[in-house]
Design an enzyme around this catalytic site. Sequence first.
Site, PDB file in Angstrom:
ATOM      1  N   HIS A  99      -7.062   0.902 112.484  1.00  0.00           N
ATOM      2  CA  HIS A  99      -7.585   1.566 113.666  1.00  0.00           C
ATOM      3  C   HIS A  99      -9.067   1.499 113.297  1.00  0.00           C
ATOM      4  O   HIS A  99      -9.621   1.989 112.246  1.00  0.00           O
ATOM      5  CB  HIS A  99      -7.323   3.205 113.618  1.00  0.00           C
ATOM      6  CG  HIS A  99      -7.943   4.136 114.562  1.00  0.00           C
ATOM      7  ND1 HIS A  99      -7.080   4.770 115.594  1.00  0.00           N
ATOM      8  CD2 HIS A  99      -9.315   4.066 115.063  1.00  0.00           C
ATOM      9  CE1 HIS A  99      -7.847   5.379 116.303  1.00  0.00           C
ATOM     10  NE2 HIS A  99      -9.242   5.056 115.786  1.00  0.00           N
ATOM     11  N   HIS A 101     -12.682   1.528 112.215  1.00  0.00           N
ATOM     12  CA  HIS A 101     -13.276   2.727 111.799  1.00  0.00           C
ATOM     13  C   HIS A 101     -14.581   1.836 110.743  1.00  0.00           C
ATOM     14  O   HIS A 101     -14.734   0.660 110.421  1.00  0.00           O
ATOM     15  CB  HIS A 101     -12.679   3.231 110.489  1.00  0.00           C
ATOM     16  CG  HIS A 101     -11.986   2.452 109.493  1.00  0.00           C
ATOM     17  ND1 HIS A 101     -10.737   1.735 109.836  1.00  0.00           N
ATOM     18  CD2 HIS A 101     -12.007   1.988 108.347  1.00  0.00           C
ATOM     19  CE1 HIS A 101     -10.363   0.817 108.909  1.00  0.00           C
ATOM     20  NE2 HIS A 101     -11.372   1.089 107.826  1.00  0.00           N
TER      21      HIS A 101
HETATM   22  P1  5GP Z   1     -10.252  -0.262 105.201  1.00  0.00           P
HETATM   23  O1  5GP Z   1      -9.957  -0.723 103.938  1.00  0.00           O
HETATM   24  O2  5GP Z   1      -9.211  -0.245 106.192  1.00  0.00           O
HETATM   25  O3  5GP Z   1     -11.608  -0.476 105.766  1.00  0.00           O
HETATM   26  O4  5GP Z   1     -10.464   1.353 104.790  1.00  0.00           O
HETATM   27  C1  5GP Z   1      -9.394   2.234 104.975  1.00  0.00           C
HETATM   28  C2  5GP Z   1     -10.227   3.401 104.420  1.00  0.00           C
HETATM   29  O5  5GP Z   1      -9.303   4.697 104.824  1.00  0.00           O
HETATM   30  C3  5GP Z   1     -10.062   3.633 102.640  1.00  0.00           C
HETATM   31  O6  5GP Z   1     -11.286   3.750 102.271  1.00  0.00           O
HETATM   32  C4  5GP Z   1      -9.169   4.823 102.551  1.00  0.00           C
HETATM   33  O7  5GP Z   1      -9.531   5.536 101.387  1.00  0.00           O
HETATM   34  C5  5GP Z   1      -9.163   5.756 103.637  1.00  0.00           C
HETATM   35  N1  5GP Z   1      -8.031   6.287 103.883  1.00  0.00           N
HETATM   36  C6  5GP Z   1      -6.663   5.996 103.945  1.00  0.00           C
HETATM   37  N2  5GP Z   1      -6.034   6.976 104.286  1.00  0.00           N
HETATM   38  C7  5GP Z   1      -6.561   8.325 104.680  1.00  0.00           C
HETATM   39  C8  5GP Z   1      -6.401   9.543 105.133  1.00  0.00           C
HETATM   40  O8  5GP Z   1      -5.113   9.661 105.060  1.00  0.00           O
HETATM   41  N3  5GP Z   1      -7.507  10.290 105.138  1.00  0.00           N
HETATM   42  C9  5GP Z   1      -8.883   9.854 104.606  1.00  0.00           C
HETATM   43  N4  5GP Z   1      -9.796  10.817 104.812  1.00  0.00           N
HETATM   44  N5  5GP Z   1      -9.096   8.686 104.302  1.00  0.00           N
HETATM   45  C10 5GP Z   1      -7.864   7.858 104.289  1.00  0.00           C
HETATM   46 ZN    ZN Z   2      -5.165   4.882 115.808  1.00  0.00          ZN
END
Ligand code: 5GP
Ligand code: ZN
Length: 117
Positions: A99, A101
């Site tokens: 999603h 972010h």
């Molecule tokens: P990506 O690696 O996809 O760019 O970052 C995903 C981020 O989401 C990671 O930094 C991880 O710590 C965070 N994250 C994953 N699951 C959750 C959640 O349930 N709550 C929160 N607050 N952060 C999450």
């Molecule tokens: Zn979503």
Amino acid sequence: MDENCIFCKIINKEIPSTMVYEDEYVCAFKDLNPVAPVHVLVIPKIHIQDLEHVNEENSIYVSKVQEAFKKVSEIMGVNETGYRVICNCGEDGGQEVKHLHYHLIGGKKLGAKIIHD
Ligand code: 5GP
Ligand code: ZN
């Protein structure tokens, strides 16, 4: 909304988070595993998988995310000290949650910028 998406569940308050900013289009909450004193995830309140899925219909949400960074930076007290915004996209980009972010990271002098390899 995607019923299997953890960030959609956070938007819908089905799972808890520490929300620091929210409006009609955007919400921002603290990352579960912060890499710096300030580590907030800023997301559109619509399920967009990643940057490859931004289009004319949903880009208003992405635009609102861009506007939200300065609001979040002020709330988190890093608007004057500075911060970094990172958006991981797809497999090679290291994206784990599908999603769109943006990581807003700050509160300390940050290390190397990975822009070359
Ligand atoms: P990506 O690696 O996809 O760019 O970052 C995903 C981020 O989401 C990671 O930094 C991880 O710590 C965070 N994250 C994953 N699951 C959750 C959640 O349930 N709550 C929160 N607050 N952060 C999450
Ligand atoms: Zn979503």
